[in-house]
Design an enzyme around this catalytic site. Sequence first.
Site, PDB file in Angstrom:
ATOM      1  N   LYS A 101       0.871  -1.184   0.000  1.00  0.00           N
ATOM      2  CA  LYS A 101       0.000   0.000   0.000  1.00  0.00           C
ATOM      3  C   LYS A 101       0.907   1.233   0.000  1.00  0.00           C
ATOM      4  O   LYS A 101       1.910   1.261   0.733  1.00  0.00           O
ATOM      5  CB  LYS A 101      -0.881  -0.029   1.245  1.00  0.00           C
ATOM      6  CG  LYS A 101      -1.857   1.135   1.359  1.00  0.00           C
ATOM      7  CD  LYS A 101      -2.766   0.999   2.582  1.00  0.00           C
ATOM      8  CE  LYS A 101      -3.810   2.099   2.664  1.00  0.00           C
ATOM      9  NZ  LYS A 101      -4.718   1.945   3.831  1.00  0.00           N
ATOM     10  N   SER A 139      -9.629   2.012   2.804  1.00  0.00           N
ATOM     11  CA  SER A 139      -8.733   2.765   1.963  1.00  0.00           C
ATOM     12  C   SER A 139      -7.694   1.891   1.261  1.00  0.00           C
ATOM     13  O   SER A 139      -7.041   2.368   0.336  1.00  0.00           O
ATOM     14  CB  SER A 139      -7.998   3.818   2.798  1.00  0.00           C
ATOM     15  OG  SER A 139      -7.197   3.194   3.784  1.00  0.00           O
ATOM     16  N   SER A 180      -9.986  -0.336   7.102  1.00  0.00           N
ATOM     17  CA  SER A 180      -9.410  -0.285   5.753  1.00  0.00           C
ATOM     18  C   SER A 180      -8.680  -1.528   5.272  1.00  0.00           C
ATOM     19  O   SER A 180      -8.257  -1.570   4.117  1.00  0.00           O
ATOM     20  CB  SER A 180      -8.470   0.909   5.629  1.00  0.00           C
ATOM     21  OG  SER A 180      -9.226   2.070   5.421  1.00  0.00           O
TER      22      SER A 180
HETATM   23  N1  GLN Z   1     -13.398   4.336   6.238  1.00  0.00           N
HETATM   24  C1  GLN Z   1     -12.704   4.808   7.382  1.00  0.00           C
HETATM   25  C2  GLN Z   1     -12.307   6.248   7.181  1.00  0.00           C
HETATM   26  O1  GLN Z   1     -12.628   6.783   6.175  1.00  0.00           O
HETATM   27  C3  GLN Z   1     -11.529   3.947   7.695  1.00  0.00           C
HETATM   28  C4  GLN Z   1     -10.287   4.290   6.943  1.00  0.00           C
HETATM   29  C5  GLN Z   1      -9.113   3.461   7.376  1.00  0.00           C
HETATM   30  O2  GLN Z   1      -9.248   2.460   8.072  1.00  0.00           O
HETATM   31  N2  GLN Z   1      -7.940   3.913   6.996  1.00  0.00           N
HETATM   32  O3  GLN Z   1     -11.693   6.843   8.000  1.00  0.00           O
END
Ligand code: GLN
Length: 494
Positions: free
Chosen positions: A78, A153, A177
């Site tokens: 990532k 994400s 995420s």
């Molecule tokens: N969807 C969540 C957010 O927008 C989680 C994102 C994540 O885990 N990085 O913050």
Amino acid sequence: MSAQLHTLGVAELGRALAAKSTSSVEATQALLARAKADTHGAFLVVDEDAALAAAKAADAKRGSGDAHPLLGVPIAHKDIFVTQESATTAGSKMLEGYRSPFDATVVARLKAAGAVSLGKLNCDEFAMGSANENSAYGPVRNPWDATRVPGGSSGGSAAAVAAQLVPAATGTDTGGSIRQPASFTGVTGIKPTYGVCSRFGMIAFASSLDQAGPLARSAEDCALLLSAMSGFDERDATSVQRPPQDFHAQMLQARAGATAAQPLKGLRIGLPKEFFPAALAADVSGRVRAALTEMEKLGATLVDVSLPRTELSIPVYYIIAPAEASSNLSRFDGVRYGHRAAQYGDLMDMYKKSRSEAFGPEVKRRIMIGTYVLSHGYYDAYYLQAQKLRRMIADDFQACFQQCDLIAGPVAPTVAWKLGEQGDDPVKAYLADIFTLPGSLAGLPGMSVPAGLGEGGMPVGLQLLGNYFAEGTLLHAAHALQLATDFHLQRPRA
Ligand code: GLN
């Protein structure tokens, strides 16, 4: 063999390499060709030269007796992990072309184990999002249906694994995420207990929540990666001091009283009633319950439990995460890091223009929310209240774990939605995080395990949550399910 190499998982490829039926160079070349032809927007950088050099070195090491299961296995990272070899952007224009002088600990450890990085994977800007539509470098498409999102994400990581561009990838999970994109693309992912993987070199979003973990095609493959990625790191003050863990061995360990037919005998799985609301999509609840029925056949017992503050986890998370983000992202000011505006007046104007130009709308929104809830007069009303509720949410889990060993439910309320469907309403996406946020706020380990296909032939994930440091139990349960069923073997049509 090379025509089939992309279909092999991490463990399978490791065995093929050990048996000398293929080489790391051959596997790396086969996957590089697929990565370069990627039509999902998953890869931001394909690092061909570095990958081939690492593959050659891995083959030489194997030749001289090194037998690490990851030696020579291609993976990708990532783009939130800093890497020396290629640029790191965190999905943001702010860091376009940024080169780190060092590797993130997770990257360095996988490298030391001999894994070969093919490059960097797309993600939401600074890991903020649930659909990978917030990347400055374009959206990622779901390999099951290119008109749908892959989740976020870690959307690039999930799509790359689902599309068989790599057998495994790294991801990060702040509020879901790893688990949510794994669920949306039919792959297996694990977020370990907070502190198990070092955050050193992982670009910070919300430091008290951020955790690294692997996405792969099976629990077994996740166990192999997590063993290599994890462990104490003195450069991360929240890294947990524990001896190195062999999660693969823990995964294989038989439960007391288990039999071959009933490997999960004695395992109590708690079903929080708040994870199965009446409004839950029927295809999701149907698939999750079907997977749980399979686990019952393997000897597990299902018990009713309650996590009464599940709904509150949304406002609590969307106060704490932006608060931490507003502080973490202050370093991107065009001086210490990141984009600097070409034209500006005084110093303040330079900060303003640089940050206005380079941050995307979701990141700006969170910086504003975070700055607001931390400001004098609102700190007590919002931030402090959220911290108190966070503690109560963690306590609710401990009450549940008096009655069960694992907790299960859906990962997300629906299957992957269509690109652009959420329009300009960020709250819609926030609400869809309801089942992943409680475990994140409590710092617990959690997995998404494929549970079959729902509406539109799209994958549904079963979420399993464990108590602190119960990664071995989680992986064991998921592995037993995967030995007995083929949910995890379903693939998108080419
Ligand atoms: N969807 C969540 C957010 O927008 C989680 C994102 C994540 O885990 N990085 O913050």
